[in-house]
Scaffold this active site. Structure first.
Site, short mmCIF file in Angstrom:
data_model
loop_
_atom_site.label_atom_id
_atom_site.label_comp_id
_atom_site.label_asym_id
_atom_site.label_seq_id
_atom_site.Cartn_x
_atom_site.Cartn_y
_atom_site.Cartn_z
N SER A 122 19.79 -12.37 3.21
CA SER A 122 18.40 -11.97 2.98
C SER A 122 17.42 -13.07 3.34
CB SER A 122 18.20 -11.59 1.51
OG SER A 122 18.49 -12.70 0.67
N GLU A 155 17.75 -3.32 7.63
CA GLU A 155 17.23 -4.15 8.72
C GLU A 155 18.36 -4.57 9.64
OE1 GLU A 155 13.45 -6.48 6.80
OE2 GLU A 155 15.42 -7.18 6.21
#
Length: 508
Positions: A122, A155
């Protein structure tokens, strides 16, 4: 493996994120192998995911046949070599660069040369993770959000050496899960965490300035701006310990860009262990994971003074509505500020003090009313540092006479909602300017991943690019802070009278 073929997927790491990723791919029809250094963790993950499918049957969400088929796709592994035949490997281990680099180097010796290796990181750059790999072209980011099956956006991050075919295969795989795949360049915070800086950092800035309390900011963002949660509620949900590291990391990775400047009021709270829901206290107190109710935020308005005389700035966006409310409350409308006991103004991007200086008004009798979003929703009244108590009470009596909810805050350039929305839009347009993601991907990712009522570019169009510019320029004028400088992408479209989302939106 072709883009259309069914992939065999391996997940490395059997923690909360790893379990969610396993569940998502298994319910999408993929054969899923999963491995962890701890055999107990692998067994626990297997039981957890199987229980999730059984629970879906009990709730009537899927059939027993569908659950059994999904469970048959689960393949727990006790050795890393067991994943050798996988087409895609998703790493979901500790957020530590050296650990990930070591794992990726080992994975390259286990899987075939055609296999894709993706990281669920992340905050770490994909290029950093792939730096020691022999084939960085097959390395990408595949960033999920917790809980993975529920947060329906993923993503796909390309580093500078990631091959196009790697991205295409990952997108085909994610599309099959029903998640929205967004394509993102390898930049700090990627897309969603990057875009989320506006809500957090501006809310903290407002609190630093003592313009409003944390619960007032959250209330206004929910009831006036239409957000599911305000910044402080969201910080409590994600955990201040985690969010503080992300804020600092993104700020440092963007070379101390003022737009991402962290707040000095976070470290003392982290040091005190006030992380949020998981510790029972953050910005709010919690019992069994539920926020304890605050005092009633909708107190009845005070009584208006006798012979209240109101002057309303002729330039006020809602002049007619404010006039009607004043008359219905029993106040007298006057045409000269010199004859008034209360002055009502509606500035954009500046505070009461600056507006009074610009208009040569008596700040002790002045109260500002935010023109956002409309007088039909929660209203915001803003005071100067010297606004008299009676002027404040008269304004509250007028704005609350029809039982509409209102909030009174201290002097703040751009109130709360104006400056929060303008900051969110500005960061979103700067992401577009940098080419980190497409316009469609920016708005969809933020709307789904962060739960905003709309993406930043759509929010900018609702407000109007010229208004966003006005607020940002006002903020920069009053504060002198480069944090509020408008992005080129926003400025150019505002100057040309264009919306932020157009057929040519991807062009700079």
């Amino acid at each position: 493996m072709t883009a259309e073929a069914q992939a065999t997927i391996a997940v490395i790491g059997a923690g909360a994120m790893g379990r969610g990723i396993v569940q998502l791919f298994a319910q999408s029809g993929h054969r899923v192998k999963f491995y962890d250094n701890s055999e107990a963790a692998v067994a626990a993950a297997h039981a957890f995911v199987a229980d999730m499918f059984d629970s879906k049957v009990d709730k009537g969400r899927i059939s027993r046949e569908e659950a059994d088929k999904a469970k048959s796709q689960l393949v727990p592994c006790t050795q890393l070599v067991d994943i050798a035949d996988c087409d895609i490997v998703v790493e979901a281990v500790l957020e530590d660069l050296e650990i990930k680099r070591g794992l990726f180097a080992e994975l390259e010796t286990v899987v075939s040369s055609a296999a894709i290796i993706a990281s669920n990181t992340s905050s770490l750059l994909i290029a950093d993770i792939a730096a020691g790999c022999a084939h960085p072209e097959r390395i990408a980011g595949l960033h999920f959000f917790n809980p993975v099956p529920v947060m329906r956006v993923t993503e796909i991050i390309s580093s500078v050496r990631t091959a196009d075919i790697t991205v295409e295969k990952l997108k085909a795989c994610i599309d099959k899960t029903g998640h929205r795949a967004v394509l993102v360049q390898d930049q700090p915070g990627f897309l969603i965490n990057h875009a989320g800086r506006g809500l957090y950092t501006e809310g903290l800035r407002i609190l630093e300035e003592q313009a409003a309390s944390h619960d007032q900011v959250d209330l206004l963002m929910r009831e006036a701006a239409g957000f599911r949660m305000g910044p402080f509620e969201l910080l409590d949900l994600t955990g201040l310990d985690v969010s503080s590291k992300v804020m600092q990391s993104i700020y440092d990775q963007f070379q101390q860009e003022p737009r991402f400047r962290p707040s000095s009021i976070i470290p003392p709270r982290v040091a005190a262990g006030l992380f949020g829901r998981k510790t029972g206290e953050g910005w709010y107190q919690y019992q069994e994971g539920k926020k304890l109710d605050l005092a009633n935020a909708n107190e009845p308005p005070p009584a208006m003074s006798q012979n209240c005389r109101v002057w309303i700035d002729p330039a006020a966006d809602q002049h007619a509505e404010l006039s009607t409310l004043s008359q219905q409350a029993g106040a007298q409308i006057v045409v000269s500020p010199d004859d008034a006991s209360l002055l009502l103004i509606q500035p954009w991007g500046i505070d009461v003090s600056q507006a009074c200086a610009d208009l040569n008004l008596d700040a002790s009798r002045c109260v500002a009313v935010d023109p956002l979003p409309s007088l039909e929703m929660r209203r915001t009244l803003m005071l100067s540092p010297i606004t008299r108590t009676q002027s404040r009470d008269d304004a509250a009596a007028i704005l609350g006479a029809d039982n509409a909810p209102y909030t009174v805050i201290n002097d703040s350039p751009g109130f709360v909602v104006q400056r929060m929305l303008a900051t969110i839009v500005n960061i979103g347009t700067n992401i577009a300017q940098r080419g980190i993601a497409s316009v469609d991907d920016i708005d969809d990712a933020v709307r789904i991943g962060l739960g905003y009522p709309a993406g930043p570019l759509a929010l900018g169009d609702r407000l109007g690019p010229h208004r966003v510019m006005q607020v940002l320029e006002g903020l920069q004028r009053v504060t002198g802070d480069p944090r509020y400088r408008p992005s080129h992408w926003l400025r150019r479209r505002a100057q040309l009278g264009e919306n932020l989302i157009t057929r040519e939106a991807a062009r700079h």
